[in-house]
Design a protein around this motif. Structure first.
Motif, PDB file in Angstrom:
ATOM      1  N   GLU A  53       3.913  10.144   6.188  1.00 31.17           N
ATOM      2  CA  GLU A  53       4.566  11.622   6.274  1.00 31.17           C
ATOM      3  C   GLU A  53       4.253  12.240   7.665  1.00 31.17           C
ATOM      4  O   GLU A  53       5.066  13.197   8.115  1.00 31.17           O
ATOM      5  CB  GLU A  53       3.960  12.325   5.241  1.00 31.17           C
ATOM      6  CG  GLU A  53       4.579  11.933   3.853  1.00 31.17           C
ATOM      7  CD  GLU A  53       5.993  12.347   3.767  1.00 31.17           C
ATOM      8  OE1 GLU A  53       6.396  13.562   4.293  1.00 31.17           O
ATOM      9  OE2 GLU A  53       6.669  12.120   2.608  1.00 31.17           O
ATOM     10  N   GLN A  54       3.105  12.089   8.257  1.00 25.89           N
ATOM     11  CA  GLN A  54       2.742  12.796   9.464  1.00 25.89           C
ATOM     12  C   GLN A  54       3.469  12.110  10.747  1.00 25.89           C
ATOM     13  O   GLN A  54       3.652  12.740  11.677  1.00 25.89           O
ATOM     14  CB  GLN A  54       1.117  12.685   9.746  1.00 25.89           C
ATOM     15  CG  GLN A  54       0.726  13.586  10.845  1.00 25.89           C
ATOM     16  CD  GLN A  54      -0.623  13.468  10.998  1.00 25.89           C
ATOM     17  OE1 GLN A  54      -1.430  13.137  10.233  1.00 25.89           O
ATOM     18  NE2 GLN A  54      -1.004  14.114  12.163  1.00 25.89           N
ATOM     19  N   PHE A  55       3.383  10.757  10.799  1.00 23.90           N
ATOM     20  CA  PHE A  55       3.828  10.148  12.091  1.00 23.90           C
ATOM     21  C   PHE A  55       5.370   9.411  11.789  1.00 23.90           C
ATOM     22  O   PHE A  55       5.809   9.230  12.873  1.00 23.90           O
ATOM     23  CB  PHE A  55       2.793   8.998  12.597  1.00 23.90           C
ATOM     24  CG  PHE A  55       1.447   9.913  12.549  1.00 23.90           C
ATOM     25  CD1 PHE A  55       1.201  10.625  13.512  1.00 23.90           C
ATOM     26  CD2 PHE A  55       0.252   9.504  11.861  1.00 23.90           C
ATOM     27  CE1 PHE A  55       0.102  11.133  13.675  1.00 23.90           C
ATOM     28  CE2 PHE A  55      -0.878   9.849  11.965  1.00 23.90           C
ATOM     29  CZ  PHE A  55      -1.329  10.439  12.921  1.00 23.90           C
ATOM     30  N   LEU A  56       5.628   9.207  10.779  1.00 22.83           N
ATOM     31  CA  LEU A  56       6.827   8.395  10.623  1.00 22.83           C
ATOM     32  C   LEU A  56       7.969   8.981   9.624  1.00 22.83           C
ATOM     33  O   LEU A  56       8.632   8.479   9.024  1.00 22.83           O
ATOM     34  CB  LEU A  56       6.831   7.069  10.048  1.00 22.83           C
ATOM     35  CG  LEU A  56       5.668   6.083  11.180  1.00 22.83           C
ATOM     36  CD1 LEU A  56       5.338   4.797  10.337  1.00 22.83           C
ATOM     37  CD2 LEU A  56       6.580   5.834  12.385  1.00 22.83           C
ATOM     38  N   LYS A  57       7.781  10.429   9.757  1.00 22.41           N
ATOM     39  CA  LYS A  57       8.860  11.186   8.446  1.00 22.41           C
ATOM     40  C   LYS A  57      10.146  10.964   8.717  1.00 22.41           C
ATOM     41  O   LYS A  57      10.743  10.830   9.871  1.00 22.41           O
ATOM     42  CB  LYS A  57       8.227  12.600   8.585  1.00 22.41           C
ATOM     43  CG  LYS A  57       8.838  13.406   7.561  1.00 22.41           C
ATOM     44  CD  LYS A  57       8.299  14.652   7.632  1.00 22.41           C
ATOM     45  CE  LYS A  57       8.858  15.469   6.341  1.00 22.41           C
ATOM     46  NZ  LYS A  57       8.365  14.827   4.993  1.00 22.41           N
TER      47      LYS A  57
ATOM     48  N   GLN B  30      -6.034   5.087  -3.463  1.00 27.00           N
ATOM     49  CA  GLN B  30      -6.552   6.276  -2.663  1.00 27.00           C
ATOM     50  C   GLN B  30      -6.101   5.790  -1.154  1.00 27.00           C
ATOM     51  O   GLN B  30      -5.768   6.368  -0.363  1.00 27.00           O
ATOM     52  CB  GLN B  30      -7.995   6.387  -2.683  1.00 27.00           C
ATOM     53  CG  GLN B  30      -8.445   7.154  -3.926  1.00 27.00           C
ATOM     54  CD  GLN B  30      -9.873   7.509  -4.006  1.00 27.00           C
ATOM     55  OE1 GLN B  30     -10.811   6.770  -3.705  1.00 27.00           O
ATOM     56  NE2 GLN B  30     -10.358   8.892  -3.945  1.00 27.00           N
ATOM     57  N   CYS B  31      -6.434   4.308  -1.065  1.00 25.86           N
ATOM     58  CA  CYS B  31      -5.933   4.066   0.453  1.00 25.86           C
ATOM     59  C   CYS B  31      -4.669   4.013   0.520  1.00 25.86           C
ATOM     60  O   CYS B  31      -3.886   4.382   1.555  1.00 25.86           O
ATOM     61  CB  CYS B  31      -6.317   2.323   0.634  1.00 25.86           C
ATOM     62  SG  CYS B  31      -8.076   2.247   0.683  1.00 25.86           S
ATOM     63  N   THR B  32      -3.790   3.848  -0.310  1.00 20.93           N
ATOM     64  CA  THR B  32      -2.257   3.864  -0.209  1.00 20.93           C
ATOM     65  C   THR B  32      -1.742   5.229  -0.008  1.00 20.93           C
ATOM     66  O   THR B  32      -0.956   5.429   0.607  1.00 20.93           O
ATOM     67  CB  THR B  32      -1.490   3.114  -1.384  1.00 20.93           C
ATOM     68  OG1 THR B  32      -2.041   1.737  -1.829  1.00 20.93           O
ATOM     69  CG2 THR B  32      -0.191   2.963  -1.295  1.00 20.93           C
ATOM     70  N   GLU B  33      -2.716   6.222  -0.889  1.00 18.12           N
ATOM     71  CA  GLU B  33      -2.163   7.583  -0.618  1.00 18.12           C
ATOM     72  C   GLU B  33      -2.215   7.894   0.756  1.00 18.12           C
ATOM     73  O   GLU B  33      -1.500   8.691   1.369  1.00 18.12           O
ATOM     74  CB  GLU B  33      -2.945   8.266  -1.713  1.00 18.12           C
ATOM     75  CG  GLU B  33      -2.579   8.455  -2.962  1.00 18.12           C
ATOM     76  CD  GLU B  33      -3.594   9.110  -4.042  1.00 18.12           C
ATOM     77  OE1 GLU B  33      -4.603   9.245  -3.611  1.00 18.12           O
ATOM     78  OE2 GLU B  33      -3.074   9.249  -5.197  1.00 18.12           O
ATOM     79  N   ALA B  34      -3.476   7.548   1.594  1.00 17.87           N
ATOM     80  CA  ALA B  34      -3.645   7.694   2.762  1.00 17.87           C
ATOM     81  C   ALA B  34      -2.685   7.047   3.606  1.00 17.87           C
ATOM     82  O   ALA B  34      -2.238   8.052   4.894  1.00 17.87           O
ATOM     83  CB  ALA B  34      -5.316   7.151   3.224  1.00 17.87           C
ATOM     84  N   ILE B  35      -2.143   5.858   3.591  1.00 15.71           N
ATOM     85  CA  ILE B  35      -1.008   5.388   4.156  1.00 15.71           C
ATOM     86  C   ILE B  35       0.279   6.320   3.968  1.00 15.71           C
ATOM     87  O   ILE B  35       0.761   6.587   5.071  1.00 15.71           O
ATOM     88  CB  ILE B  35      -0.797   4.061   3.653  1.00 15.71           C
ATOM     89  CG1 ILE B  35      -1.931   2.883   4.083  1.00 15.71           C
ATOM     90  CG2 ILE B  35       0.693   3.179   4.305  1.00 15.71           C
ATOM     91  CD1 ILE B  35      -1.631   1.536   3.361  1.00 15.71           C
ATOM     92  N   ARG B  36       0.291   6.636   2.984  1.00 16.89           N
ATOM     93  CA  ARG B  36       1.518   7.629   2.552  1.00 16.89           C
ATOM     94  C   ARG B  36       1.491   8.714   3.441  1.00 16.89           C
ATOM     95  O   ARG B  36       2.715   9.208   4.077  1.00 16.89           O
ATOM     96  CB  ARG B  36       1.590   7.818   0.867  1.00 16.89           C
ATOM     97  CG  ARG B  36       2.794   8.688   0.679  1.00 16.89           C
ATOM     98  CD  ARG B  36       2.386  10.502   0.426  1.00 16.89           C
ATOM     99  NE  ARG B  36       1.239  10.512   0.159  1.00 16.89           N
ATOM    100  CZ  ARG B  36       0.758  10.780  -1.256  1.00 16.89           C
ATOM    101  NH1 ARG B  36       1.457  10.672  -2.204  1.00 16.89           N
ATOM    102  NH2 ARG B  36      -0.690  11.148  -1.266  1.00 16.89           N
TER     103      ARG B  36
END
Length: 386
Positions: free
Chosen positions: A305-309, A295-301
């Motif tokens: 996607e939002q800031f470093l796409k 779940q934490c890794t999904e949040a990192i993902r």
């Protein structure tokens, strides 16, 4: 030697009895869940301190030193105060036939310290689970907070969301108010059933009634119930955690506390909680995240996607062998330029060489370092911007 996990309340109950049950002299907000517990605790503490309350906070694990886990008004316990409380606890523990575990001793040390410091309220984070965690030796809290729940520690807590939620909801006791993350139906159904059986009022935030006005790597502004708030934490999930905190404050005010809107906004705006997509430096961009499960890794993902796409990232990665690290690697692979593998400082660590071999077997690019510091230095020296 790795610490043996020993769930159950028998030892901690006996220990606290030998100490005169100091836990009964305090008021609590008790926080359980799989993800977001630390951030949620930090936000609650910051708001309550801004409201003029003397706060205690017990969290786990630590980042750098054990003293971080026991704080009063956000100040780490001093070495002298720790020694004093530890001596009190150990003098009682030696009288027990079944000596307490290190975490049980630490829980007792924290409670003794908070009592000695005359804290107005204590924010207590569960170590593992809830019902059988040593922190559950406390009486009914003012508010029992259930954060986001996922599959974790299945060998101890159960192999379904319902079973895990049942254990974590064990912090809900008759006489408290419960606040629950607006998560999966399996979890919320369990929490609702526990609340009904204990005659406890349940408050849930409305995640659909929030508008994010601004979000970048410095923080987020959002509107909830027509009021605007700011948090210096990154990620949509942190907004959800903040809504959970707002529900907790609502519950406390319903119980007679006087926490003003000004204190809420000031507390949220000034909260600090490191290692959650934390920008350590901007040139080169270096981000620290202590995510430890899928779940934490999904949040990192999601943050990537939002800031470093569209950027390719050098990951410095270390994992524990009892985590779902294979799924975590697969989740991060599409965003990686390279993985620099390190071995965490834990008896449960997966060696860097094993992690590197796994990544390479998936077609990724990786190399194993002899130490964490070497991995950091290599990444910084190459200065490859995302």
């Amino acid at each position: 030697m790795a610490e043996q996990i020993r769930l159950g309340l028998e030892r901690i109950t006996e220990l606290m009895g030998l100490l005169g049950n100091p836990q009964k002299a305090l008021k609590y907000v008790h926080v359980a869940g799989s993800n977001g517990k630390g951030s949620t605790c930090a936000m609650i503490e910051s708001v309550l301190r801004c409201a003029g309350l003397k706060t205690g906070m017990f969290t786990s694990p630590c980042l750098e030193s054990l003293s971080e886990q026991i704080q009063v008004n956000r100040q780490n316990i001093s070495a002298q105060d720790y020694e004093t409380a530890e001596n009190i606890v150990k003098n009682a523990a030696v009288r027990m036939s079944d000596y307490p575990s290190p975490f049980e001793l630490l829980t007792a040390v924290a409670i003794v310290h908070f009592t000695r410091m005359n804290c107005d309220i204590v924010i207590m984070e569960v170590g593992m689970g809830g019902a059988t965690d040593s922190t559950n030796v406390i009486p009914a809290p003012e508010v029992a907070v259930i954060t986001n729940i996922g599959l974790e520690h299945t060998e101890y807590l159960g192999d379904t969301l319902e079973k895990i939620a049942g254990v974590k909801a064990g912090i809900i006791k008759e006489g408290c108010t419960a606040v629950c993350y607006d998560g999966s139906k399996e979890v919320t159904d369990v929490v609702e059933n526990v609340c009904r059986s204990t005659n406890v009022r349940l408050i849930r935030p409305d995640f659909d009634d929030v508008a994010i006005v601004q979000s970048d790597m410095n923080g987020q502004h959002f509107i909830y119930h027509k009021a605007e708030y700011m948090i210096p934490l990154v990620g949509r999930y942190q907004v959800n955690n903040a809504l959970l905190v707002l529900s907790c404050i609502e519950a406390l005010n319903n119980r007679g506390y006087r926490i003003s809107d000004k204190a809420v906004k000031e507390g949220l705006a000034n909260v600090s909680w490191p290692a959650r997509f934390e920008v350590l430096c901007s040139k080169p961009l270096f981000i620290l995240d202590g995510g430890h499960n899928l779940q934490c890794t999904e949040a990192i993902r999601d943050n990537i996607e939002q800031f470093l796409k569209g950027k390719k990232i050098t990951f410095i990665m270390g994992v524990l062998r009892d985590k779902d690290y294979e799924d975590e690697v697969r989740l991060l692979m599409p965003y990686a330029r390279e993985f620099i593998c390190v071995t965490p400082e834990s008896d449960r660590a997966l060696p860097a060489e094993e992690l590197s071999r796994l990544i390479n077997s998936y077609g990724g690019c990786s190399r194993a370092m002899q130490s964490i510091s070497e991995g950091v230095m290599i990444a910084l020296s190459e200065k490859k911007e995302p």
